[in-house]
Design a protein around this motif. Structure first.
Motif, PDB file in Angstrom:
ATOM      1  N   ALA A  35       0.662  -4.043  -0.984  1.00  0.00           N
ATOM      2  CA  ALA A  35       1.149  -5.404  -0.757  1.00  0.00           C
ATOM      3  C   ALA A  35       0.927  -6.276  -1.988  1.00  0.00           C
ATOM      4  CB  ALA A  35       0.452  -6.010   0.458  1.00  0.00           C
ATOM      5  N   ALA A  36      -0.200  -6.070  -2.675  1.00  0.00           N
ATOM      6  CA  ALA A  36      -0.478  -6.838  -3.887  1.00  0.00           C
ATOM      7  C   ALA A  36       0.517  -6.501  -4.989  1.00  0.00           C
ATOM      8  CB  ALA A  36      -1.901  -6.557  -4.365  1.00  0.00           C
ATOM      9  N   VAL A  37       0.871  -5.217  -5.118  1.00  0.00           N
ATOM     10  CA  VAL A  37       1.860  -4.808  -6.117  1.00  0.00           C
ATOM     11  C   VAL A  37       3.225  -5.373  -5.746  1.00  0.00           C
ATOM     12  CG1 VAL A  37       2.991  -2.849  -7.235  1.00  0.00           C
ATOM     13  CG2 VAL A  37       0.559  -2.720  -6.668  1.00  0.00           C
ATOM     14  N   THR A  38       3.531  -5.381  -4.455  1.00  0.00           N
ATOM     15  CA  THR A  38       4.791  -5.978  -3.989  1.00  0.00           C
ATOM     16  C   THR A  38       4.882  -7.430  -4.429  1.00  0.00           C
ATOM     17  OG1 THR A  38       4.839  -4.536  -2.036  1.00  0.00           O
ATOM     18  CG2 THR A  38       6.194  -6.517  -1.965  1.00  0.00           C
ATOM     19  N   ALA A 103       3.739  -0.565   2.268  1.00  0.00           N
ATOM     20  CA  ALA A 103       2.520  -1.308   2.622  1.00  0.00           C
ATOM     21  C   ALA A 103       2.408  -1.461   4.133  1.00  0.00           C
ATOM     22  CB  ALA A 103       2.521  -2.680   1.944  1.00  0.00           C
ATOM     23  N   ASP A 104       3.510  -1.839   4.769  1.00  0.00           N
ATOM     24  CA  ASP A 104       3.510  -1.996   6.223  1.00  0.00           C
ATOM     25  C   ASP A 104       3.259  -0.655   6.914  1.00  0.00           C
ATOM     26  OD1 ASP A 104       4.032  -4.689   5.931  1.00  0.00           O
ATOM     27  OD2 ASP A 104       6.195  -4.486   6.220  1.00  0.00           O
ATOM     28  N   ARG A 169      -2.971  -8.406   9.840  1.00  0.00           N
ATOM     29  CA  ARG A 169      -2.557  -8.230   8.435  1.00  0.00           C
ATOM     30  C   ARG A 169      -1.030  -8.196   8.314  1.00  0.00           C
ATOM     31  NH1 ARG A 169      -6.864  -4.378   8.543  1.00  0.00           N
ATOM     32  NH2 ARG A 169      -5.367  -2.657   8.745  1.00  0.00           N
ATOM     33  N   LEU A 170      -0.377  -7.474   9.196  1.00  0.00           N
ATOM     34  CA  LEU A 170       1.083  -7.348   9.141  1.00  0.00           C
ATOM     35  C   LEU A 170       1.762  -8.697   9.351  1.00  0.00           C
ATOM     36  CD1 LEU A 170       1.396  -4.059  11.219  1.00  0.00           C
ATOM     37  CD2 LEU A 170       2.113  -4.312   8.834  1.00  0.00           C
ATOM     38  N   VAL A 171       1.331  -9.423  10.371  1.00  0.00           N
ATOM     39  CA  VAL A 171       1.950 -10.719  10.672  1.00  0.00           C
ATOM     40  C   VAL A 171       1.655 -11.727   9.563  1.00  0.00           C
ATOM     41  CG1 VAL A 171       1.961 -12.664  12.273  1.00  0.00           C
ATOM     42  CG2 VAL A 171       1.952 -10.328  13.161  1.00  0.00           C
ATOM     43  N   THR A 172       0.441 -11.703   9.047  1.00  0.00           N
ATOM     44  CA  THR A 172       0.080 -12.643   7.980  1.00  0.00           C
ATOM     45  C   THR A 172       0.933 -12.406   6.738  1.00  0.00           C
ATOM     46  OG1 THR A 172      -2.198 -12.839   8.790  1.00  0.00           O
ATOM     47  CG2 THR A 172      -1.787 -13.456   6.495  1.00  0.00           C
ATOM     48  N   ARG A 173       1.125 -11.157   6.361  1.00  0.00           N
ATOM     49  CA  ARG A 173       1.982 -10.882   5.190  1.00  0.00           C
ATOM     50  C   ARG A 173       3.407 -11.343   5.440  1.00  0.00           C
ATOM     51  NH1 ARG A 173      -0.766  -5.788   4.577  1.00  0.00           N
ATOM     52  NH2 ARG A 173       0.998  -4.646   5.453  1.00  0.00           N
TER      53      ARG A 173
END
Length: 271
Positions: A35-38, A103-104, A169-173
């Motif tokens: 997610a950070a790389v995304t 990531a997801d 984590r999923l919803v927050t992203r």
């Protein structure tokens, strides 16, 4: 995605599965790093174009990715991203979309490894229903002028300690980095990814009253036989259907509700 990007994504999915099949790999940590790389590549357009430039050798792009990410993320993430940039992508944005999906998927894999995937699927669905029924909450979560920190705090108050960590984590992203998606589209995408972890399809079932456990099992068996795949049921209760049942699988609607029968009868009488 189409063409080269579709092939590159398929290869990346296989590499991710191979990585997360290894119990020594922390799937949740991998998800956070992907997610950070995304976020990095979504923000740095020029960098994204360089590492997806078809005129550049794949190995050179992989080396660049390794230099940029080495020491910032774990070796598994570096290897996975390096393999992805070696591939050919039809559009530079496709690489970022693929990283976001991985990531997801890694977070959903972590939930599956903890035997909590069913709970995460149900929580994603219930969260979507809550948002759909609360216009003020939806407005707060989708307000482009609101600070990311404020949205994160709101989600922590809603989900923290009440939902699975992977769900949070999923919803927050999704809420803090929607990348052009609507909240509803993002939740639907997450639901489909969760179902794919078990090679299942998702059926949204609406009834006037809650189904019993036996009814759920029978309906799941009927739909599995009809579609040839295991089916995850997202259950919703809406008195407006006036009895019967309405089932949506993807774009297909199987409507057996009394309300729909009455509406159809009215259409026929009027026509």
């Amino acid at each position: 995605m189409n063409g080269a990007s579709r092939e590159a994504l398929a290869a990346a999915r296989e590499r991710l599965d191979a990585l997360t099949d290894n119990t020594s790999v922390d799937a949740a940590k991998l998800a956070g790093e992907l997610a950070a790389v995304t976020a990095l590549l979504d923000r740095e357009v020029s960098l994204r174009r360089v590492i997806t430039d078809p005129a550049q050798a794949g190995e050179a792009k992989a080396e660049l990715a390794g230099r940029l990410l080495g020491g910032q993320v774990g070796g598994e993430t570096v290897d996975l991203v390096s393999g992805m940039v070696r591939s050919r992508w039809s559009q530079s944005r496709d690489l970022v979309d693929a990283l976001e999906e991985l990531a997801d998927t890694a977070d959903l894999t972590a939930a599956q490894q903890a035997d909590a995937l069913d709970n995460v699927e149900d929580e994603l669905f219930r969260f979507g229903r809550i948002v759909a029924s609360n216009t003020e909450l939806r407005a707060a979560l989708t307000d482009r002028t609101a600070a990311v920190s404020a949205k994160g705090e709101l989600l922590r108050s809603l989900l923290g300690g009440k939902a699975n960590a992977a769900t949070e984590r999923l919803v927050t992203r999704l809420v803090t980095a929607p990348r052009g998606r609507s909240l509803e589209a993002g939740l639907e995408s997450l639901s489909k990814l969760a179902a794919e972890r078990r090679d299942r399809m998702v059926a949204t079932v609406t009834t006037a009253v809650p189904l019993s456990d036996v009814q759920k099992q029978r309906l799941g068996a009927v739909l599995a036989k009809l579609y040839g795949r295991q089916m995850h049921l997202n259950l919703d209760v809406d008195p407006a259907v006036l009895g019967g049942i309405s089932v949506r699988v993807g774009d297909e609607l199987i409507d057996g509700s009394i309300a729909e029968r009455l509406a159809e009868a009215s259409r026929r009488m009027a026509g």
